[in-house]
Design a protein around this motif. Sequence first.
Motif, PDB file in Angstrom:
ATOM      1  N   ALA A  49      43.222  43.170  46.379  1.00  0.00           N
ATOM      2  CA  ALA A  49      42.269  42.386  47.177  1.00  0.00           C
ATOM      3  C   ALA A  49      42.932  41.440  48.166  1.00  0.00           C
ATOM      4  O   ALA A  49      42.311  41.061  49.153  1.00  0.00           O
ATOM      5  CB  ALA A  49      41.355  41.588  46.240  1.00  0.00           C
ATOM      6  N   THR A  50      44.170  41.043  47.920  1.00  0.00           N
ATOM      7  CA  THR A  50      44.803  40.065  48.803  1.00  0.00           C
ATOM      8  C   THR A  50      45.724  40.711  49.840  1.00  0.00           C
ATOM      9  O   THR A  50      46.332  40.010  50.648  1.00  0.00           O
ATOM     10  CB  THR A  50      45.624  39.047  47.988  1.00  0.00           C
ATOM     11  OG1 THR A  50      46.600  39.745  47.198  1.00  0.00           O
ATOM     12  CG2 THR A  50      44.725  38.242  47.063  1.00  0.00           C
TER      13      THR A  50
ATOM     14  N   SER B 178      42.025  42.738  51.809  1.00  0.00           N
ATOM     15  CA  SER B 178      41.348  41.507  52.232  1.00  0.00           C
ATOM     16  C   SER B 178      40.347  41.773  53.347  1.00  0.00           C
ATOM     17  O   SER B 178      39.272  41.164  53.405  1.00  0.00           O
ATOM     18  CB  SER B 178      42.379  40.471  52.676  1.00  0.00           C
ATOM     19  OG  SER B 178      43.146  40.940  53.772  1.00  0.00           O
TER      20      SER B 178
ATOM     21  N   ALA C  91      36.924  41.083  43.483  1.00  0.00           N
ATOM     22  CA  ALA C  91      38.228  41.068  44.133  1.00  0.00           C
ATOM     23  C   ALA C  91      39.310  41.002  43.068  1.00  0.00           C
ATOM     24  O   ALA C  91      39.578  39.941  42.501  1.00  0.00           O
ATOM     25  CB  ALA C  91      38.333  39.885  45.081  1.00  0.00           C
ATOM     26  N   LEU C  92      39.923  42.143  42.779  1.00  0.00           N
ATOM     27  CA  LEU C  92      40.897  42.240  41.706  1.00  0.00           C
ATOM     28  C   LEU C  92      42.317  42.201  42.262  1.00  0.00           C
ATOM     29  O   LEU C  92      42.688  43.022  43.107  1.00  0.00           O
ATOM     30  CB  LEU C  92      40.705  43.541  40.913  1.00  0.00           C
ATOM     31  CG  LEU C  92      39.544  43.604  39.915  1.00  0.00           C
ATOM     32  CD1 LEU C  92      38.199  43.535  40.613  1.00  0.00           C
ATOM     33  CD2 LEU C  92      39.630  44.874  39.078  1.00  0.00           C
ATOM     34  N   SER C  93      43.094  41.249  41.787  1.00  0.00           N
ATOM     35  CA  SER C  93      44.502  41.168  42.173  1.00  0.00           C
ATOM     36  C   SER C  93      45.220  40.255  41.188  1.00  0.00           C
ATOM     37  O   SER C  93      44.590  39.591  40.372  1.00  0.00           O
ATOM     38  CB  SER C  93      44.661  40.643  43.602  1.00  0.00           C
ATOM     39  OG  SER C  93      44.252  39.291  43.675  1.00  0.00           O
TER      40      SER C  93
ATOM     41  N   LYS D 143      46.853  37.536  41.862  1.00  0.00           N
ATOM     42  CA  LYS D 143      46.588  36.139  42.212  1.00  0.00           C
ATOM     43  C   LYS D 143      45.392  36.086  43.159  1.00  0.00           C
ATOM     44  O   LYS D 143      45.553  35.936  44.370  1.00  0.00           O
ATOM     45  CB  LYS D 143      47.814  35.502  42.858  1.00  0.00           C
ATOM     46  CG  LYS D 143      49.025  35.442  41.941  1.00  0.00           C
ATOM     47  CD  LYS D 143      50.225  34.815  42.642  1.00  0.00           C
ATOM     48  CE  LYS D 143      51.425  34.746  41.710  1.00  0.00           C
ATOM     49  NZ  LYS D 143      52.612  34.133  42.378  1.00  0.00           N
ATOM     50  N   PRO D 144      44.192  36.245  42.618  1.00  0.00           N
ATOM     51  CA  PRO D 144      43.004  36.290  43.478  1.00  0.00           C
ATOM     52  C   PRO D 144      42.680  34.943  44.091  1.00  0.00           C
ATOM     53  O   PRO D 144      42.969  33.891  43.510  1.00  0.00           O
ATOM     54  CB  PRO D 144      41.900  36.733  42.511  1.00  0.00           C
ATOM     55  CG  PRO D 144      42.345  36.210  41.185  1.00  0.00           C
ATOM     56  CD  PRO D 144      43.852  36.325  41.195  1.00  0.00           C
TER      57      PRO D 144
ATOM     58  N   ASP E   6      39.514  32.562  46.148  1.00  0.00           N
ATOM     59  CA  ASP E   6      38.094  32.320  45.894  1.00  0.00           C
ATOM     60  C   ASP E   6      37.504  31.620  47.113  1.00  0.00           C
ATOM     61  O   ASP E   6      38.165  31.448  48.121  1.00  0.00           O
ATOM     62  CB  ASP E   6      37.884  31.482  44.625  1.00  0.00           C
ATOM     63  CG  ASP E   6      38.652  30.169  44.654  1.00  0.00           C
ATOM     64  OD1 ASP E   6      38.985  29.707  45.763  1.00  0.00           O
ATOM     65  OD2 ASP E   6      38.928  29.624  43.578  1.00  0.00           O
TER      66      ASP E   6
ATOM     67  N   PRO F  43      36.415  36.591  42.179  1.00  0.00           N
ATOM     68  CA  PRO F  43      37.850  36.820  42.026  1.00  0.00           C
ATOM     69  C   PRO F  43      38.194  37.117  40.574  1.00  0.00           C
ATOM     70  O   PRO F  43      37.724  36.437  39.660  1.00  0.00           O
ATOM     71  CB  PRO F  43      38.467  35.500  42.492  1.00  0.00           C
ATOM     72  CG  PRO F  43      37.420  34.479  42.222  1.00  0.00           C
ATOM     73  CD  PRO F  43      36.093  35.165  42.376  1.00  0.00           C
TER      74      PRO F  43
ATOM     75  N   ALA G  88      41.551  37.941  38.091  1.00  0.00           N
ATOM     76  CA  ALA G  88      42.993  38.064  37.926  1.00  0.00           C
ATOM     77  C   ALA G  88      43.287  39.248  37.026  1.00  0.00           C
ATOM     78  O   ALA G  88      42.967  39.229  35.836  1.00  0.00           O
ATOM     79  CB  ALA G  88      43.570  36.778  37.331  1.00  0.00           C
TER      80      ALA G  88
ATOM     81  N   THR H 227      31.709  33.393  40.122  1.00  0.00           N
ATOM     82  CA  THR H 227      33.116  33.070  40.285  1.00  0.00           C
ATOM     83  C   THR H 227      33.788  33.019  38.924  1.00  0.00           C
ATOM     84  O   THR H 227      33.296  32.405  37.989  1.00  0.00           O
ATOM     85  CB  THR H 227      33.285  31.718  40.996  1.00  0.00           C
ATOM     86  OG1 THR H 227      32.651  31.814  42.270  1.00  0.00           O
ATOM     87  CG2 THR H 227      34.747  31.373  41.187  1.00  0.00           C
TER      88      THR H 227
END
Length: 260
Positions: A8-9, A14, A29-31, A33-34, A36, A43, A45, A66
Amino acid sequence: MTIAVLGATGMVGSRVIAEAVARGHRVLALSRKPGDGDPNVTPVAVDVGDPEAVREALAGTIATGTVATRATATGTVATGVTTPGVTAPGTTAPGTTAPGTTPPHPPDAVILSVRTFPADREFLVGATRTVLDAAARLGTRVLVVGGAGALRSPGDPDLPVADNRAYVPDEYRPVALAGTAQLRTCEAHADADWVYLSPPAELEPGERTGRYRRGTDTLLTASDDGRSWISAEDLAVAVVDEVENPGTERHITVVHRLST
């Protein structure tokens, strides 16, 4: 529609999130270090190399909204992500729903947008297999944003782009070959519903025009200058278009298109 984006980042991930949110979709949004900040983005993690964490995230064991993070002995995880044998304070046990909340559900589509440089073929193939396995159990379609190296060369269908120095310099060939291995992993998966989107030879941040031309398994070039390129913003447009209106082809590609 709820769309899960892994990676996601990253440059593509993104922008896919921004495009999806602009169209009114909710996003997981999966990563590792998400970030927000957007109420329509949850987000999460998660390490795409951790099969159990990916399965839990995609299965909807994370409540909507969130997701905060908490420290564990092995690092930082989202409070909505279950750790085997552990129920964090203020969270619900696996398989249950907190009073007054909406029961969790899996996403309607999954987008895998993960790339490594230098190339890490083993990681890329393993992560792809993990996501395909998890999505297959849920009956959820996966769009894999892959590499141009898996395409055929224009004018020479027997020459893979990964082996064509006109498009892939020697220093990028391992990355191109890793993308080809990623496509082969998709093709070998008997149960998953997937589509593999190869970007053109050149992909970089730029302007969102909403204009692109779509093809299948052969590299496309722009009509004006012969370049094979697209902005990351317009690739995101193509990704969300495909999620909203899935085609029948398993391997597709896109290229920038002039307005005329």
